[in-house]
Design an enzyme around this catalytic site. Structure first.
Site, PDB file in Angstrom:
ATOM      1  N   SER A  16      53.445  19.666  60.615  1.00  0.00           N
ATOM      2  CA  SER A  16      52.104  20.223  60.858  1.00  0.00           C
ATOM      3  C   SER A  16      51.689  20.252  62.325  1.00  0.00           C
ATOM      4  O   SER A  16      50.523  20.077  62.654  1.00  0.00           O
ATOM      5  CB  SER A  16      51.020  19.461  60.081  1.00  0.00           C
ATOM      6  OG  SER A  16      51.330  19.440  58.737  1.00  0.00           O
ATOM      7  N   TYR A  56      48.730  23.609  46.462  1.00  0.00           N
ATOM      8  CA  TYR A  56      48.410  22.280  46.994  1.00  0.00           C
ATOM      9  C   TYR A  56      49.575  21.712  47.791  1.00  0.00           C
ATOM     10  O   TYR A  56      49.420  20.915  48.683  1.00  0.00           O
ATOM     11  CB  TYR A  56      48.174  21.260  45.879  1.00  0.00           C
ATOM     12  CG  TYR A  56      46.949  21.484  45.044  1.00  0.00           C
ATOM     13  CD1 TYR A  56      45.702  21.644  45.633  1.00  0.00           C
ATOM     14  CD2 TYR A  56      47.041  21.486  43.667  1.00  0.00           C
ATOM     15  CE1 TYR A  56      44.580  21.820  44.847  1.00  0.00           C
ATOM     16  CE2 TYR A  56      45.925  21.661  42.880  1.00  0.00           C
ATOM     17  CZ  TYR A  56      44.707  21.831  43.472  1.00  0.00           C
ATOM     18  OH  TYR A  56      43.607  22.000  42.689  1.00  0.00           O
ATOM     19  N   PRO A 193      57.714   9.133  71.552  1.00  0.00           N
ATOM     20  CA  PRO A 193      58.135   9.904  70.370  1.00  0.00           C
ATOM     21  C   PRO A 193      58.886  11.187  70.754  1.00  0.00           C
ATOM     22  O   PRO A 193      59.856  11.560  70.092  1.00  0.00           O
ATOM     23  CB  PRO A 193      56.808  10.226  69.675  1.00  0.00           C
ATOM     24  CG  PRO A 193      55.864   9.173  70.131  1.00  0.00           C
ATOM     25  CD  PRO A 193      56.261   8.832  71.541  1.00  0.00           C
ATOM     26  N   GLY A 357      44.148  33.366  41.627  1.00  0.00           N
ATOM     27  CA  GLY A 357      44.571  32.119  40.997  1.00  0.00           C
ATOM     28  C   GLY A 357      45.303  32.361  39.695  1.00  0.00           C
ATOM     29  O   GLY A 357      45.455  33.504  39.249  1.00  0.00           O
ATOM     30  N   CYS A 384      42.126  39.820  42.915  1.00  0.00           N
ATOM     31  CA  CYS A 384      43.080  39.571  41.832  1.00  0.00           C
ATOM     32  C   CYS A 384      42.395  38.849  40.677  1.00  0.00           C
ATOM     33  O   CYS A 384      41.600  39.458  39.981  1.00  0.00           O
ATOM     34  CB  CYS A 384      44.307  38.844  42.374  1.00  0.00           C
ATOM     35  SG  CYS A 384      45.773  39.194  41.397  1.00  0.00           S
ATOM     36  N   GLU A 408      45.622  36.001  29.506  1.00  0.00           N
ATOM     37  CA  GLU A 408      46.220  34.866  30.216  1.00  0.00           C
ATOM     38  C   GLU A 408      45.543  33.570  29.749  1.00  0.00           C
ATOM     39  O   GLU A 408      46.147  32.509  29.750  1.00  0.00           O
ATOM     40  CB  GLU A 408      46.025  35.027  31.738  1.00  0.00           C
ATOM     41  CG  GLU A 408      46.625  33.887  32.550  1.00  0.00           C
ATOM     42  CD  GLU A 408      46.507  34.069  34.060  1.00  0.00           C
ATOM     43  OE1 GLU A 408      45.854  35.035  34.513  1.00  0.00           O
ATOM     44  OE2 GLU A 408      47.072  33.247  34.788  1.00  0.00           O
ATOM     45  N   ARG A 465      50.472  39.392  36.904  1.00  0.00           N
ATOM     46  CA  ARG A 465      51.105  39.818  35.652  1.00  0.00           C
ATOM     47  C   ARG A 465      50.107  40.535  34.740  1.00  0.00           C
ATOM     48  O   ARG A 465      50.486  41.278  33.856  1.00  0.00           O
ATOM     49  CB  ARG A 465      51.609  38.611  34.865  1.00  0.00           C
ATOM     50  CG  ARG A 465      52.709  37.845  35.550  1.00  0.00           C
ATOM     51  CD  ARG A 465      53.240  36.728  34.643  1.00  0.00           C
ATOM     52  NE  ARG A 465      53.911  35.716  35.454  1.00  0.00           N
ATOM     53  CZ  ARG A 465      55.140  35.849  35.922  1.00  0.00           C
ATOM     54  NH1 ARG A 465      55.841  36.919  35.643  1.00  0.00           N
ATOM     55  NH2 ARG A 465      55.672  34.893  36.671  1.00  0.00           N
ATOM     56  N   HIS A 510      45.878  42.299  46.877  1.00  0.00           N
ATOM     57  CA  HIS A 510      45.436  41.282  47.841  1.00  0.00           C
ATOM     58  C   HIS A 510      45.270  41.906  49.228  1.00  0.00           C
ATOM     59  O   HIS A 510      46.237  41.972  49.992  1.00  0.00           O
ATOM     60  CB  HIS A 510      46.491  40.174  47.947  1.00  0.00           C
ATOM     61  CG  HIS A 510      46.637  39.364  46.708  1.00  0.00           C
ATOM     62  ND1 HIS A 510      46.123  38.092  46.594  1.00  0.00           N
ATOM     63  CD2 HIS A 510      47.241  39.637  45.524  1.00  0.00           C
ATOM     64  CE1 HIS A 510      46.410  37.622  45.384  1.00  0.00           C
ATOM     65  NE2 HIS A 510      47.090  38.538  44.723  1.00  0.00           N
ATOM     66  N   GLU A 512      44.011  40.641  51.718  1.00  0.00           N
ATOM     67  CA  GLU A 512      44.140  39.617  52.780  1.00  0.00           C
ATOM     68  C   GLU A 512      45.534  39.578  53.416  1.00  0.00           C
ATOM     69  O   GLU A 512      45.693  39.062  54.511  1.00  0.00           O
ATOM     70  CB  GLU A 512      43.771  38.226  52.245  1.00  0.00           C
ATOM     71  CG  GLU A 512      44.744  37.573  51.274  1.00  0.00           C
ATOM     72  CD  GLU A 512      44.525  37.966  49.820  1.00  0.00           C
ATOM     73  OE1 GLU A 512      43.912  39.021  49.554  1.00  0.00           O
ATOM     74  OE2 GLU A 512      44.995  37.211  48.936  1.00  0.00           O
TER      75      GLU A 512
HETATM   76  N1  GLN Z   1      46.685  35.166  37.103  1.00  0.00           N
HETATM   77  C1  GLN Z   1      46.362  36.540  37.309  1.00  0.00           C
HETATM   78  C2  GLN Z   1      47.524  37.462  36.983  1.00  0.00           C
HETATM   79  O1  GLN Z   1      48.661  37.025  36.940  1.00  0.00           O
HETATM   80  C3  GLN Z   1      45.882  36.783  38.714  1.00  0.00           C
HETATM   81  C4  GLN Z   1      46.921  36.550  39.765  1.00  0.00           C
HETATM   82  C5  GLN Z   1      46.351  36.382  41.136  1.00  0.00           C
HETATM   83  O2  GLN Z   1      45.158  36.101  41.308  1.00  0.00           O
HETATM   84  N2  GLN Z   1      47.203  36.478  42.151  1.00  0.00           N
HETATM   85  O3  GLN Z   1      47.341  38.612  36.772  1.00  0.00           O
END
Ligand code: GLN
Length: 536
Positions: A16, A56, A193, A357, A384, A408, A465, A510, A512
């Site tokens: 890091s 994480y 170091p 997520g 997403c 999902e 997905r 995305h 970003e």
């Molecule tokens: N879990 C959701 C999917 O697979 C969204 C994926 C994400 O946010 N990158 O479609």
């Protein structure tokens, strides 16, 4: 400009230290002098790619246009250099072993014992030089993940040691990044170091050419001399990297320290011209002089590690600078958001961003956040899973489908407004099997996103997905949530926005992953602009 030259960046003392930022900054400086540069990252873990890693553990998984799930440092490379990286820019130990084992099974090594040296190291060398064979570069920077002395880094260190001889001393340079800690009790900066870390490299046959010392305080000449003497480097090759308020200042600091000049000198390349950093300087000045605060709530469930949402946070920073405001991004844990406390938790934010997520943990808080943004006219960007949550919310609370959900989360719904994509139905393996990378998206004229992009066709990156279920589209559109971006080949919905709201946009892709310092993303700029208007 002749053959490609290589810069190898290693790190010592601790992880890091910001090898990725130093590599990206060096790349930016070399590029500003007119050299064609790219950067690659070698990661010493056994996962084939970081796609299967929890954010994480390792921070965000960055997705390239060609659909590779990669280390987040590639995001820095793209943001600093404004270039596209690819699958070939990120190599892991898992991938190296996978190809060696595949070759072994094919019989490529018939009769031979397959070993770390030479087979694994040869494969590492092949991967490092692959980039240069695909496209012509003047300089390729190779960042070696991990810390020297780690067991898993050894084959990489050996491979680059050999490459120095394969490619020629004048075509390679070793940059080593270490830490100079400050002991407040004695008020001293400590070089030991660094000396130890260089010794470890020497034991492995590598003499670093340039040392970049990360420190919290200025390094004086005596300290630099001491490091130069004990580590066998030129005095001018001892470079300080002091903590700064924004990572985008690092290229400017490295320029002052002469990092690029030293690297060019070692590579026997001319460095007479001054790098053209005008635009970059202007960006940093604007970033630092923007003081009006605009507050964004970033709702997600991986908020413990800031790196989990790296690209989103950087994209907001870029967009804030374009709007001349100071972005204050607060991560809010979606599991903490409840009906009872939402108005308290989200009060005072000028915009709400619901993050991507996987899985159903924390989903309720994301759905509530979308509802809050819709009902209170707060600018909203859902990315997403963030889009998917906004769709579920709308179905439940506007269309009146109480059990609406994504499959999902559950199969027990009469209203699967988000459903598994057709092509995903037969997929059983988890690694690298999502809908990944760049796809075209046709924008609806007159929509908010069309106004933001100022064009009717864009290409954006994906990683999912599940998908909006087109069976429900008519119902949604009748009630004011319309599809304004569609994939022209498959008809998949890529963007939904709400009419009768100041700015409510959800994207299946995305955005970003495409925002860079010199080219901030239009959707982020428009979202932040709406937040600024809300703040006023
Ligand atoms: N879990 C959701 C999917 O697979 C969204 C994926 C994400 O946010 N990158 O479609």
């Amino acid at each position: 400009m002749g053959s490609t030259k290589y810069v190898f960046v290693t790190g010592g003392v601790t992880s890091s230290l910001g090898k990725g930022i130093i590599s990206a900054s060096l790349g930016r400086l070399l590029q500003a002098r007119g050299y064609k540069v790219t950067i690659q990252k070698l990661d010493p873990y056994i996962n084939v790619d970081p796609g299967t890693l929890n954010p994480y553990e390792h921070g965000e998984c960055y997705v390239t246009d060609d659909g590779a799930e990669t280390d987040l440092d590639l995001g820095h490379y793209e943001r600093f250099l404004d270039i596209k990286t690819s699958q070939a820019n990120n190599v892991t130990t898992g991938r190296i072993y996978q190809s060696v084992i595949n070759k072994e099974r094919r019989g490529d090594y018939l009769g031979k014992t397959v070993q770390v040296i030479p087979h694994i190291t040869d494969e590492i060398k092949r991967r490092i030089t692959l980039l240069g064979r695909k496209e012509e570069y003047d300089i390729i920077i190779t960042e070696i993940g991990g810390t020297v002395g780690d067991i898993e880094s050894l084959p990489y260190i050996e491979a680059v040691r050999q490459l120095r001889w394969d490619l020629g001393v004048e075509n390679t340079v070793f940059v080593h990044l270490t830490l100079v800690p400050y002991l407040s009790a004695s008020g001293e900066l400590k070089t030991k170091p660094t000396q130890h870390s260089v010794k470890v490299l020497l034991e492995n046959g590598i003499q670093p050419d340039v040392l970049v010392l990360r420190a919290e305080h200025e390094l004086d000449k005596d300290l630099r001399k001491k490091v130069a003497l004990f580590c066998n480097v030129e005095l001018e090759a001892v470079i300080q990297s002091i903590d700064v308020s924004t990572i985008y200042e690092v290229p400017l600091l490295m320029k002052e320290e002469g990092l690029d000049e030293m690297v060019l000198k070692k590579l026997r390349l001319p460095s007479d011209d001054h790098p053209d950093l005008k635009e970059w300087r202007e960006y940093v000045e604007r970033l630092k002089s923007s003081t009006t605060e605009v507050r964004i709530a970033l709702v997600g469930k991986y908020v413990e590690l800031f790196d989990s949402y790296k690209s989103i946070i950087e994209s907001l920073t870029h967009a804030g600078t374009m709007n001349q405001v100071k972005m204050v991004v607060t991560c809010i844990h979606s599991e903490k958001i409840k009906k009872e406390n939402i108005s308290e938790l989200l009060a005072g934010y000028h915009g709400i961003l619901v993050a991507p997520g996987f899985g159903d943990r924390g989903i309720a808080g994301k759905i509530l956040s979308a509802q809050y943004a819709r009902e209170n006219q707060v600018p909203f960007l859902g990315i997403c899973l963030g889009l998917q949550c906004a769709v579920i919310e709308f179905a439940r609370n506007v269309l009146g489908y109480e059990d609406a959900n994504s499959t999902e989360m559950t199969n027990l719904t009469q209203h699967p407004v988000i459903d598994l994509m057709e092509e995903q139905k037969g997929v059983t393996e988890k690694g690298g099997t999502m809908r990944l990378g760049g796809y075209a998206c046709a924008l609806k004229k007159g929509s908010r996103v069309y106004k933001a992009y100022k064009t009717d066709m864009v290409r954006e990156r994906h990683r999912h997905r599940y998908e909006f279920n087109n069976e429900f589209l008519e119902d949604f559109e009748k009630h004011g949530m319309i599809s304004t971006g569609i994939n022209p080949e498959s008809g998949l919905v890529e963007i939904m926005e709400q009419t009768g709201h100041p700015w409510f946009v959800g994207t299946q892709f995305h955005p970003e992953y495409r925002s860079t310092v010199l080219n901030p993303h239009p959707l982020f700029i428009a979202f932040v602009k709406a937040a600024v208007e809300n703040a006023n």
